[in-house]
Design a protein around this motif. Structure first.
Motif, PDB file in Angstrom:
ATOM      1  N   PHE A 184      -1.109  -6.402  -4.149  1.00 14.07           N
ATOM      2  CA  PHE A 184      -1.278  -7.792  -4.575  1.00 14.07           C
ATOM      3  C   PHE A 184       0.091  -8.383  -4.905  1.00 14.07           C
ATOM      4  N   PRO A 185       0.434  -9.590  -4.431  1.00 18.66           N
ATOM      5  CA  PRO A 185      -0.348 -10.401  -3.482  1.00 18.66           C
ATOM      6  C   PRO A 185      -0.171  -9.906  -2.052  1.00 18.66           C
ATOM      7  N   PRO A 186      -1.032 -10.379  -1.124  1.00 14.19           N
ATOM      8  CA  PRO A 186      -2.157 -11.299  -1.340  1.00 14.19           C
ATOM      9  C   PRO A 186      -3.347 -10.566  -1.952  1.00 14.19           C
ATOM     10  N   GLN A 187      -4.299 -11.333  -2.474  1.00 11.97           N
ATOM     11  CA  GLN A 187      -5.474 -10.739  -3.108  1.00 11.97           C
ATOM     12  C   GLN A 187      -6.475 -10.250  -2.058  1.00 11.97           C
ATOM     13  N   ASP A 188      -6.899  -9.005  -2.183  1.00 17.64           N
ATOM     14  CA  ASP A 188      -7.913  -8.434  -1.284  1.00 17.64           C
ATOM     15  C   ASP A 188      -9.089  -7.960  -2.146  1.00 17.64           C
ATOM     16  N   CYS A 189     -10.160  -8.718  -2.126  1.00 18.41           N
ATOM     17  CA  CYS A 189     -11.309  -8.425  -3.002  1.00 18.41           C
ATOM     18  C   CYS A 189     -12.257  -7.398  -2.393  1.00 18.41           C
ATOM     19  N   ASP A 190     -11.854  -6.799  -1.284  1.00 16.80           N
ATOM     20  CA  ASP A 190     -12.659  -5.742  -0.678  1.00 16.80           C
ATOM     21  C   ASP A 190     -12.108  -4.361  -1.030  1.00 16.80           C
ATOM     22  N   ASP A 191     -11.237  -4.319  -2.009  1.00 17.10           N
ATOM     23  CA  ASP A 191     -10.508  -3.090  -2.347  1.00 17.10           C
ATOM     24  C   ASP A 191     -11.294  -2.262  -3.367  1.00 17.10           C
ATOM     25  N   SER A 192     -12.284  -1.527  -2.897  1.00 18.42           N
ATOM     26  CA  SER A 192     -13.073  -0.627  -3.747  1.00 18.42           C
ATOM     27  C   SER A 192     -13.605   0.499  -2.877  1.00 18.42           C
ATOM     28  N   LYS A 193     -13.498   1.736  -3.356  1.00 23.25           N
ATOM     29  CA  LYS A 193     -13.872   2.870  -2.510  1.00 23.25           C
ATOM     30  C   LYS A 193     -14.432   4.018  -3.347  1.00 23.25           C
ATOM     31  N   LEU A 194     -15.504   4.621  -2.842  1.00 25.08           N
ATOM     32  CA  LEU A 194     -16.006   5.863  -3.426  1.00 25.08           C
ATOM     33  C   LEU A 194     -15.074   6.983  -2.964  1.00 25.08           C
ATOM     34  N   GLU A 195     -14.254   7.470  -3.878  1.00 25.71           N
ATOM     35  CA  GLU A 195     -13.261   8.479  -3.515  1.00 25.71           C
ATOM     36  C   GLU A 195     -13.840   9.890  -3.498  1.00 25.71           C
ATOM     37  N   ILE A 196     -14.632  10.222  -4.515  1.00 27.79           N
ATOM     38  CA  ILE A 196     -15.242  11.551  -4.589  1.00 27.79           C
ATOM     39  C   ILE A 196     -16.742  11.365  -4.831  1.00 27.79           C
ATOM     40  N   PRO A 197     -17.591  11.723  -3.861  1.00 24.86           N
ATOM     41  CA  PRO A 197     -19.039  11.537  -4.034  1.00 24.86           C
ATOM     42  C   PRO A 197     -19.631  12.604  -4.964  1.00 24.86           C
ATOM     43  N   PHE A 198     -20.891  12.391  -5.311  1.00 22.95           N
ATOM     44  CA  PHE A 198     -21.591  13.336  -6.181  1.00 22.95           C
ATOM     45  C   PHE A 198     -21.777  14.677  -5.475  1.00 22.95           C
TER      46      PHE A 198
END
Length: 452
Positions: free
Chosen positions: A81-95
């Motif tokens: 950032f910048p620019p702003q990316d609001c899709d930046d979320s990830k499951l890094e380690i699952p259950f």
């Protein structure tokens, strides 16, 4: 979500062992803030280092905890950032089982970069929990800021809870107090210092994992927990889902039996299936303590009888006094329990009998007896149109319609005066109508012959 150790009398009577439900698996998803602001200085170090180290410390304590699975979702760590990316979320380690080492390793490698898409991360988190019939799904959000992408974390959290996907989330705010922004999302903990952050983590995990027990006291008219043997349903107050059904039990000491593993993260609605039912809403249980849930459910009993020796399967509609809604229908010859109060009965006899203001008292049996019916044997000269009318003074009321294709019927009637009015199907004039008056007495058969 609830493990009940209740032994049914029927099972015990047959010498069978009670079947205990397996305790649920608690699944904790950590949503970790790795936005650019986590580089800020906070007391002894940068926020990212303090939060990461304390979370790793907590993970070490959870490594061998039974019936527990962990997962890690991170936001703000993939795009600068910048620019702003609001899709930046990830499951890094699952259950999965035994994944603490992998979570710790991933935490150590994360570098803060981007923005804070909290609502989107919560929305995607619903897919992080694989289908499970006996799991508690918990989200722990660790953040140093509020929503920056225009989403509504409060609305997303409410929807997840309403659908029963997750329990009420925990939020730990780092650096300053975000309570006003997050109280609508879940249970908020303010961590303005390192010490408070460590304490908040411990409290959250304690509430997530501590067993909680309870008993439901069904109170009589004197406030004593003597009522029992009634089905009870527990609902999730937020989602409306049925959580458990069981029959209330008093143990060998006369005390209400214990419910195990009630979830302190839920609010419960309790419905006691007395007649009429009793409901208590939005009950919270205290974690790590034995909770007592009182419900006013004073009961007496009602017996319905038919006089004499005639065997007839009468039933009565039971309503609360002055109301039209049907509570139940009770068979004559049976005794059933009702809440203390006044009731109106409508006996499904011919003609119907109304019995008003029947009072049911605590631990007392009230008996209502109706007269023994008599029998009318009605014989017609031909097939045709016939109705039986009950006569009260100058008022006639139809109580029975005879079948058009028969010439004889036997019906049970309450004592009283009656008339049968008939015309043959083959007759085309009203002057061929036949009327016959008759009386019915209890226990007596009366022949009503229209052939002469």
């Amino acid at each position: 979500m609830i493990w009940l150790a209740i032994v049914g009398n029927v099972l015990m009577g047959q010498g069978r062992q009670p079947i205990e439900k397996e305790p649920p698996t608690t699944r904790i998803l950590f949503i970790f803030d790795a936005s650019q602001s986590m580089f800020a200085r906070w007391q002894s170090d940068m926020r990212i280092n303090i939060a990461r180290n304390l979370l790793i410390e907590l993970l070490d304590s959870l490594e061998n905890t039974p019936n527990t699975q962990l997962a890690l979702r991170v936001y703000g760590h993939q795009k600068r950032f910048p620019p702003q990316d609001c899709d930046d979320s990830k499951l890094e380690i699952p259950f999965s089982d035994n994944n603490v080492f992998r979570i710790k390793q991933r935490l150590r490698s994360i570098t803060p970069r981007g923005t804070t898409p909290i609502a989107m991360s919560l929305e995607r988190a619903q897919h992080d929990f694989p289908p499970c019939d006996n799991c508690r799904n918990i989200i722990v959000l660790i953040t140093d800021g509020i929503e920056e992408c225009g989403g509504d974390p409060c609305a997303v959290s409410r929807e997840l809870q309403k659908k029963g996907i997750v329990l009420k989330p925990f939020i730990i705010g780092i650096g300053r107090d975000f309570r006003a922004d997050f109280e609508c999302v879940g249970q908020y903990f303010d961590a303005t210092s390192e010490i408070e952050f460590r304490q908040s983590l411990k409290i959250v995990i304690s509430q997530a994992l501590d067993n909680t027990t309870a008993q439901i006291n069904l109170l009589d008219i004197n406030g004593r927990p003597t009522e029992t043997n009634v089905p009870i349903t527990l609902y999730d107050h937020t989602s409306g889902r049925i959580m458990e059904n069981f029959v209330h039990t008093l143990n060998h000491r006369g005390n209400p039996d214990t419910l195990y593993y009630l979830d302190p993260l839920l609010s419960y609605d309790v419905k006691v299936h007395t007649m009429p039912p009793v409901a208590v809403q939005n009950i919270r249980v205290n974690p790590g303590k034995h909770n007592i849930i009182p419900v006013d459910a004073p009961q007496g009993s009602l017996t319905l009888l038919v006089g004499g020796t005639t065997q007839i399967a009468y039933r009565a509609i039971v309503r609360k006094k002055g109301e039209m809604e049907t509570l139940t229908t009770q068979a004559f010859g049976n005794t059933e329990k009702y809440l203390v109060g006044d009731y109106d009965l409508e006996v499904l006899s011919l003609p119907r009998i109304l019995v008003k203001n029947v009072n049911v008292k605590q631990s007392h049996n009230t008996t209502v007896e109706v007269p023994q019916p008599g029998i009318a044997v009605i014989r017609l000269p031909a097939q045709g149109y016939a109705k039986v009318l009950h006569e009260e003074g100058n008022i006639l009321k139809v109580i029975h319609v005879m079948r058009e294709n028969v010439q004889s019927e036997t019906i049970y009637l309450q004592p009283g005066n009656y008339r049968v009015i008939f015309r043959s199907r083959a007759s085309s004039q009203t002057t061929f109508s036949i009327e016959r008056a008759f009386r019915i007495d209890s226990g007596v058969s009366t022949m009503v012959n229209l052939n002469y």
